[in-house]
Motif scaffolding. Structure first.
Motif, short mmCIF file in Angstrom:
data_model
loop_
_atom_site.label_atom_id
_atom_site.label_comp_id
_atom_site.label_asym_id
_atom_site.label_seq_id
_atom_site.Cartn_x
_atom_site.Cartn_y
_atom_site.Cartn_z
N ALA A 58 33.66 50.87 16.15
CA ALA A 58 34.58 50.26 15.18
C ALA A 58 34.25 50.72 13.77
CB ALA A 58 34.50 48.73 15.28
N GLY A 59 32.95 50.83 13.46
CA GLY A 59 32.56 51.32 12.13
C GLY A 59 32.99 52.75 11.90
N ALA A 60 32.79 53.61 12.92
CA ALA A 60 33.21 55.00 12.80
C ALA A 60 34.73 55.11 12.66
CB ALA A 60 32.73 55.80 14.01
N THR A 61 35.46 54.28 13.39
CA THR A 61 36.93 54.30 13.30
C THR A 61 37.40 53.84 11.92
OG1 THR A 61 37.09 53.85 15.68
CG2 THR A 61 39.04 53.43 14.33
N ALA A 62 36.74 52.80 11.40
CA ALA A 62 37.11 52.30 10.06
C ALA A 62 36.88 53.38 9.00
CB ALA A 62 36.31 51.05 9.74
N TYR A 63 35.75 54.09 9.11
CA TYR A 63 35.48 55.16 8.14
C TYR A 63 36.49 56.29 8.27
CZ TYR A 63 33.13 58.87 5.60
OH TYR A 63 32.85 59.88 4.73
N ARG A 64 36.85 56.62 9.51
CA ARG A 64 37.82 57.69 9.72
C ARG A 64 39.18 57.30 9.13
NH1 ARG A 64 39.00 62.88 9.79
NH2 ARG A 64 40.80 63.34 11.10
N VAL A 103 26.94 48.32 9.74
CA VAL A 103 27.06 48.57 11.18
C VAL A 103 25.77 48.23 11.94
CG1 VAL A 103 27.29 50.41 12.89
CG2 VAL A 103 28.95 50.21 11.05
N PRO A 104 24.58 48.65 11.47
CA PRO A 104 23.38 48.26 12.22
C PRO A 104 23.17 46.75 12.26
CG PRO A 104 22.90 50.09 10.76
CD PRO A 104 24.26 49.58 10.38
N ILE A 105 23.45 46.07 11.13
CA ILE A 105 23.26 44.62 11.10
C ILE A 105 24.23 43.92 12.03
CG2 ILE A 105 23.36 42.58 9.61
CD1 ILE A 105 22.48 44.37 7.30
N LEU A 106 25.52 44.28 11.91
CA LEU A 106 26.52 43.67 12.79
C LEU A 106 26.31 44.06 14.24
CD1 LEU A 106 29.74 44.12 10.60
CD2 LEU A 106 28.32 42.08 10.85
N GLY A 107 25.84 45.30 14.46
CA GLY A 107 25.58 45.73 15.84
C GLY A 107 24.47 44.93 16.48
N LEU A 108 23.39 44.68 15.73
CA LEU A 108 22.30 43.87 16.28
C LEU A 108 22.74 42.43 16.51
CD1 LEU A 108 19.25 45.19 14.23
CD2 LEU A 108 19.77 45.62 16.64
N ALA A 109 23.52 41.90 15.58
CA ALA A 109 24.01 40.53 15.75
C ALA A 109 24.89 40.42 16.99
CB ALA A 109 24.78 40.09 14.50
N MET A 162 21.53 43.44 29.82
CA MET A 162 21.28 44.59 28.94
C MET A 162 22.50 45.50 28.86
SD MET A 162 17.34 45.51 30.01
CE MET A 162 17.34 46.95 28.93
N GLY A 163 23.22 45.62 29.97
CA GLY A 163 24.43 46.44 29.95
C GLY A 163 25.47 45.91 28.99
N TRP A 164 25.73 44.60 29.04
CA TRP A 164 26.70 44.00 28.12
C TRP A 164 26.21 44.06 26.68
CZ3 TRP A 164 31.58 43.31 28.83
CH2 TRP A 164 32.08 43.10 30.10
N ALA A 165 24.92 43.89 26.46
CA ALA A 165 24.39 43.98 25.09
C ALA A 165 24.59 45.39 24.54
CB ALA A 165 22.91 43.60 25.09
N LEU A 166 24.35 46.41 25.36
CA LEU A 166 24.56 47.79 24.92
C LEU A 166 26.03 48.05 24.62
CD1 LEU A 166 23.45 50.63 24.43
CD2 LEU A 166 23.74 51.08 26.87
N VAL A 167 26.91 47.53 25.46
CA VAL A 167 28.35 47.70 25.22
C VAL A 167 28.75 47.06 23.89
CG1 VAL A 167 30.64 47.00 26.02
CG2 VAL A 167 29.00 47.91 27.64
N ALA A 168 28.18 45.90 23.58
CA ALA A 168 28.50 45.23 22.32
C ALA A 168 28.06 46.08 21.12
CB ALA A 168 27.82 43.86 22.27
N PHE A 169 26.85 46.64 21.18
CA PHE A 169 26.38 47.46 20.05
C PHE A 169 27.23 48.71 19.89
CE2 PHE A 169 23.81 50.71 18.05
CZ PHE A 169 23.26 50.02 16.96
N LEU A 170 27.54 49.38 21.00
CA LEU A 170 28.36 50.59 20.91
C LEU A 170 29.77 50.29 20.41
CD1 LEU A 170 27.30 52.45 24.19
CD2 LEU A 170 26.54 52.87 21.84
N THR A 171 30.29 49.11 20.76
CA THR A 171 31.62 48.73 20.28
C THR A 171 31.63 48.59 18.77
OG1 THR A 171 32.12 47.60 22.36
CG2 THR A 171 33.44 47.00 20.43
N VAL A 172 30.59 47.95 18.23
CA VAL A 172 30.50 47.80 16.77
C VAL A 172 30.35 49.16 16.09
CG1 VAL A 172 29.11 46.84 14.89
CG2 VAL A 172 29.57 45.46 16.91
#
Length: 212
Positions: free
Chosen positions: A177-183, A52-58, A164-174
């Protein structure tokens, strides 16, 4: 008389602090009390903690770069298609209750202005101006090719803020998605554990009943 088979009771879940502590996940591999599904859940959690951190940064850099290029092109288009012109107030603008204060310098009031559009026609329109301006005062405004008042071209600060707003939205989306996949994985594995427990209990419970 044979007793009834008591209902199966699922085993207690592993302690939550072990589920979320990264260093404890490795101990699950050698713990005989944990089921295969528990080890699988631990590995899924560890994989997500790494991915998640790697994909979030990407995603942050990719979306941020795309947003920056988009808004920079939009600002350039605005500068080419809009025209800065001078207009005159047709009547006095309302005054601020505290003239000269910081709030007065920030506030704007709607006022009717007269200006010449790109085609040479004299037009009137309403725009926001500083408080306290007298009739006939000059103000600058942006108009499009049709002579309609438009917002000024985006500044570098606005481009940076939106990027910066769109970049933050992208990281939070990833991250979401990771939290949803784990759930989802947790729910599926828990249902499987309960099904296996019911099967094993149905085979074991009859041996615990005794006849008089």
């Amino acid at each position: 008389m044979s007793g009834e088979i008591p209902p199966a009771q699922p085993p207690p879940d592993p302690p939550h602090h072990e589920l979320v502590h990264p260093l404890s996940l490795w101990r699950w591999r050698h713990n005989p009390l944990y089921r295969c599904t528990d080890r699988l859940q631990a590995r899924i959690a560890l994989a997500l903690l790494m991915l998640v951190p790697i994909l979030g940064l990407a995603a942050t850099f990719a979306v941020g770069d795309a947003a920056h290029r988009h808004y920079r092109a939009a600002a350039e288009h605005q500068r080419q298609s809009l025209r800065l012109t001078t207009a005159a107030l047709t009547h006095d603008a309302p005054d601020h209750p505290e003239p000269g204060s910081a709030e007065a310098r920030e506030n704007r009031y709607p006022a009717t202005v007269r200006f010449t559009d790109p085609s040479g026609r004299t037009r009137t329109a309403e725009t926001d101006v500083l408080p306290g301006l007298n009739a006939g005062s000059s103000v600058h405004l942006w108009v499009d090719a049709d002579g309609a008042i438009a917002e000024p071209p985006m500044t570098a600060a606005q481009i940076r803020s939106r990027t910066m707003g769109w970049a933050l939205v992208a990281f939070l989306t990833v991250a979401f998605a990771g939290a949803t996949a784990y759930r989802c994985a947790t729910v599926v594995l828990r249902r499987r554990n309960l099904a296996e427990w019911d099967t094993e209990w149905a085979e074991t419970a009859p041996r615990w009943t005794r006849s008089p």
